[in-house]
Scaffold this motif. Structure first.
Motif, mmCIF file in Angstrom:
data_model
loop_
_atom_site.group_PDB
_atom_site.id
_atom_site.type_symbol
_atom_site.label_atom_id
_atom_site.label_comp_id
_atom_site.label_asym_id
_atom_site.label_seq_id
_atom_site.Cartn_x
_atom_site.Cartn_y
_atom_site.Cartn_z
ATOM 1 N N THR A 76 0.863 -1.178 0.000
ATOM 2 C CA THR A 76 0.000 0.000 0.000
ATOM 3 C C THR A 76 0.897 1.224 0.000
ATOM 4 O O THR A 76 1.818 1.323 0.816
ATOM 5 C CB THR A 76 -0.898 0.047 1.257
ATOM 6 O OG1 THR A 76 -1.680 -1.140 1.315
ATOM 7 C CG2 THR A 76 -1.812 1.265 1.228
ATOM 8 N N GLU A 77 0.642 2.131 -0.919
ATOM 9 C CA GLU A 77 1.345 3.405 -0.985
ATOM 10 C C GLU A 77 0.292 4.512 -0.962
ATOM 11 O O GLU A 77 -0.639 4.490 -1.778
ATOM 12 C CB GLU A 77 2.150 3.539 -2.275
ATOM 13 C CG GLU A 77 3.234 2.504 -2.472
ATOM 14 C CD GLU A 77 4.530 2.847 -1.779
ATOM 15 O OE1 GLU A 77 4.504 3.469 -0.698
ATOM 16 O OE2 GLU A 77 5.580 2.482 -2.324
ATOM 17 N N VAL A 78 0.428 5.444 -0.055
ATOM 18 C CA VAL A 78 -0.467 6.594 -0.011
ATOM 19 C C VAL A 78 0.315 7.788 -0.548
ATOM 20 O O VAL A 78 1.372 8.144 -0.011
ATOM 21 C CB VAL A 78 -0.978 6.870 1.418
ATOM 22 C CG1 VAL A 78 -1.907 8.083 1.416
ATOM 23 C CG2 VAL A 78 -1.687 5.635 1.980
ATOM 24 N N TYR A 79 -0.185 8.362 -1.623
ATOM 25 C CA TYR A 79 0.435 9.518 -2.259
ATOM 26 C C TYR A 79 -0.391 10.763 -1.937
ATOM 27 O O TYR A 79 -1.610 10.696 -1.821
ATOM 28 C CB TYR A 79 0.462 9.345 -3.781
ATOM 29 C CG TYR A 79 1.517 8.410 -4.305
ATOM 30 C CD1 TYR A 79 2.692 8.910 -4.864
ATOM 31 C CD2 TYR A 79 1.338 7.036 -4.294
ATOM 32 C CE1 TYR A 79 3.658 8.060 -5.383
ATOM 33 C CE2 TYR A 79 2.297 6.176 -4.807
ATOM 34 C CZ TYR A 79 3.455 6.698 -5.352
ATOM 35 O OH TYR A 79 4.399 5.851 -5.869
ATOM 36 N N HIS A 80 0.302 11.893 -1.855
ATOM 37 C CA HIS A 80 -0.367 13.182 -1.666
ATOM 38 C C HIS A 80 0.191 14.154 -2.707
ATOM 39 O O HIS A 80 1.395 14.177 -2.959
ATOM 40 C CB HIS A 80 -0.129 13.717 -0.257
ATOM 41 C CG HIS A 80 -0.883 14.973 0.023
ATOM 42 N ND1 HIS A 80 -2.246 15.005 0.181
ATOM 43 C CD2 HIS A 80 -0.459 16.256 0.130
ATOM 44 C CE1 HIS A 80 -2.625 16.250 0.389
ATOM 45 N NE2 HIS A 80 -1.565 17.027 0.357
ATOM 46 N N ARG A 81 -0.698 14.932 -3.302
ATOM 47 C CA ARG A 81 -0.263 15.887 -4.322
ATOM 48 C C ARG A 81 0.290 17.137 -3.658
ATOM 49 O O ARG A 81 -0.351 17.765 -2.824
ATOM 50 C CB ARG A 81 -1.423 16.253 -5.233
ATOM 51 C CG ARG A 81 -0.970 17.092 -6.397
ATOM 52 C CD ARG A 81 -1.949 17.262 -7.513
ATOM 53 N NE ARG A 81 -3.338 17.062 -7.196
ATOM 54 C CZ ARG A 81 -4.264 16.795 -8.121
ATOM 55 N NH1 ARG A 81 -3.940 16.676 -9.382
ATOM 56 N NH2 ARG A 81 -5.520 16.652 -7.777
ATOM 57 N N THR A 82 1.507 17.494 -4.022
ATOM 58 C CA THR A 82 2.172 18.685 -3.512
ATOM 59 C C THR A 82 2.542 19.571 -4.696
ATOM 60 O O THR A 82 2.387 19.163 -5.850
ATOM 61 C CB THR A 82 3.464 18.323 -2.737
ATOM 62 O OG1 THR A 82 4.454 17.873 -3.670
ATOM 63 C CG2 THR A 82 3.209 17.253 -1.684
ATOM 64 N N GLU A 83 3.079 20.735 -4.405
ATOM 65 C CA GLU A 83 3.545 21.602 -5.498
ATOM 66 C C GLU A 83 4.682 20.959 -6.278
ATOM 67 O O GLU A 83 4.872 21.251 -7.454
ATOM 68 C CB GLU A 83 3.973 22.954 -4.942
ATOM 69 C CG GLU A 83 2.813 23.801 -4.488
ATOM 70 C CD GLU A 83 3.230 25.176 -4.042
ATOM 71 O OE1 GLU A 83 4.354 25.617 -4.368
ATOM 72 O OE2 GLU A 83 2.419 25.835 -3.363
ATOM 73 N N ALA A 84 5.429 20.061 -5.641
ATOM 74 C CA ALA A 84 6.530 19.365 -6.305
ATOM 75 C C ALA A 84 6.052 18.126 -7.066
ATOM 76 O O ALA A 84 6.844 17.464 -7.719
ATOM 77 C CB ALA A 84 7.584 18.958 -5.272
ATOM 78 N N GLY A 85 4.770 17.809 -6.978
ATOM 79 C CA GLY A 85 4.222 16.619 -7.631
ATOM 80 C C GLY A 85 3.712 15.632 -6.587
ATOM 81 O O GLY A 85 3.615 15.949 -5.400
ATOM 82 N N TRP A 86 3.370 14.448 -7.028
ATOM 83 C CA TRP A 86 2.876 13.419 -6.122
ATOM 84 C C TRP A 86 4.018 12.867 -5.282
ATOM 85 O O TRP A 86 5.083 12.549 -5.806
ATOM 86 C CB TRP A 86 2.213 12.291 -6.918
ATOM 87 C CG TRP A 86 0.905 12.710 -7.507
ATOM 88 C CD1 TRP A 86 0.695 13.188 -8.779
ATOM 89 C CD2 TRP A 86 -0.355 12.717 -6.851
ATOM 90 N NE1 TRP A 86 -0.630 13.483 -8.951
ATOM 91 C CE2 TRP A 86 -1.307 13.199 -7.782
ATOM 92 C CE3 TRP A 86 -0.789 12.367 -5.578
ATOM 93 C CZ2 TRP A 86 -2.661 13.330 -7.467
ATOM 94 C CZ3 TRP A 86 -2.138 12.494 -5.274
ATOM 95 C CH2 TRP A 86 -3.049 12.972 -6.209
ATOM 96 N N ARG A 87 3.795 12.764 -3.979
ATOM 97 C CA ARG A 87 4.804 12.257 -3.044
ATOM 98 C C ARG A 87 4.179 11.199 -2.149
ATOM 99 O O ARG A 87 3.020 11.310 -1.743
ATOM 100 C CB ARG A 87 5.371 13.385 -2.162
ATOM 101 C CG ARG A 87 6.148 14.442 -2.934
ATOM 102 C CD ARG A 87 7.437 13.853 -3.521
ATOM 103 N NE ARG A 87 8.192 14.815 -4.273
ATOM 104 C CZ ARG A 87 8.206 14.897 -5.607
ATOM 105 N NH1 ARG A 87 7.484 14.079 -6.330
ATOM 106 N NH2 ARG A 87 8.941 15.787 -6.217
ATOM 107 N N ILE A 88 4.961 10.181 -1.839
ATOM 108 C CA ILE A 88 4.496 9.124 -0.936
ATOM 109 C C ILE A 88 4.510 9.668 0.485
ATOM 110 O O ILE A 88 5.532 10.172 0.952
ATOM 111 C CB ILE A 88 5.394 7.875 -1.023
ATOM 112 C CG1 ILE A 88 5.354 7.280 -2.432
ATOM 113 C CG2 ILE A 88 4.975 6.841 0.023
ATOM 114 C CD1 ILE A 88 6.389 6.191 -2.671
ATOM 115 N N ILE A 89 3.364 9.540 1.172
ATOM 116 C CA ILE A 89 3.302 9.957 2.569
ATOM 117 C C ILE A 89 3.189 8.754 3.508
ATOM 118 O O ILE A 89 3.411 8.877 4.704
ATOM 119 C CB ILE A 89 2.154 10.957 2.840
ATOM 120 C CG1 ILE A 89 0.801 10.372 2.487
ATOM 121 C CG2 ILE A 89 2.420 12.262 2.106
ATOM 122 C CD1 ILE A 89 -0.380 11.233 2.929
#
Length: 132
Positions: free
Chosen positions: A108-121
């Protein structure tokens, strides 16, 4: 500019596949590059969760090696999008290219959209052990 909602699953899958390809060759940096500074991480080799990118970097750099390259296959991948967050779940079958040793995972990978792009949180890896 952000991708449209329909493009998000393809974007997430491409990010994950690229990082997996690198890690199968013993290079954990691909995952570090797409992880958020506050990432949390669980796997079956840890007694306690990891709570930051710096802790994850130390763990990956201590544990990854290129002794044997692996080839991995993502199966049953699903991306669920909720606003600025996307959850990727999949099975991963990783096979040693010389030894033939196979390891099966649930991921399971949870990604969050940031100004730098999608990042794994958040990341959670577990061995796939189906009940028979």
């Amino acid at each position: 500019m952000f991708a449209t909602t329909k493009d998000i699953p393809a974007t997430i899958l491409a990010l994950e596949r690229a990082a997996l390809d690198r890690s199968d060759r013993g290079d954990a940096i691909g995952f570090l590059e797409i992880s958020d500074p506050g990432v949390t991480y669980f796997d079956p080799f840890l007694e306690q969760p990891i709570h930051s990118l710096e802790e994850l970097r130390a763990y990956y750099l201590r544990g990854f090696s290129a002794d044997e390259p692996y080839a991995g296959e993502m199966r049953n991948a699903k991306v669920q999008v909720a606003g600025e967050t996307a959850v990727l779940t999949f099975n991963y079958i990783s096979k040693g290219q010389r030894s033939g040793r196979e390891v099966r995972w649930n991921a399971t990978e949870v990604y969050h959209r940031t100004e730098a792009g999608w990042r794994i949180i958040h990341t959670h890896w577990a061995f796939l052990k189906p009940q028979v």
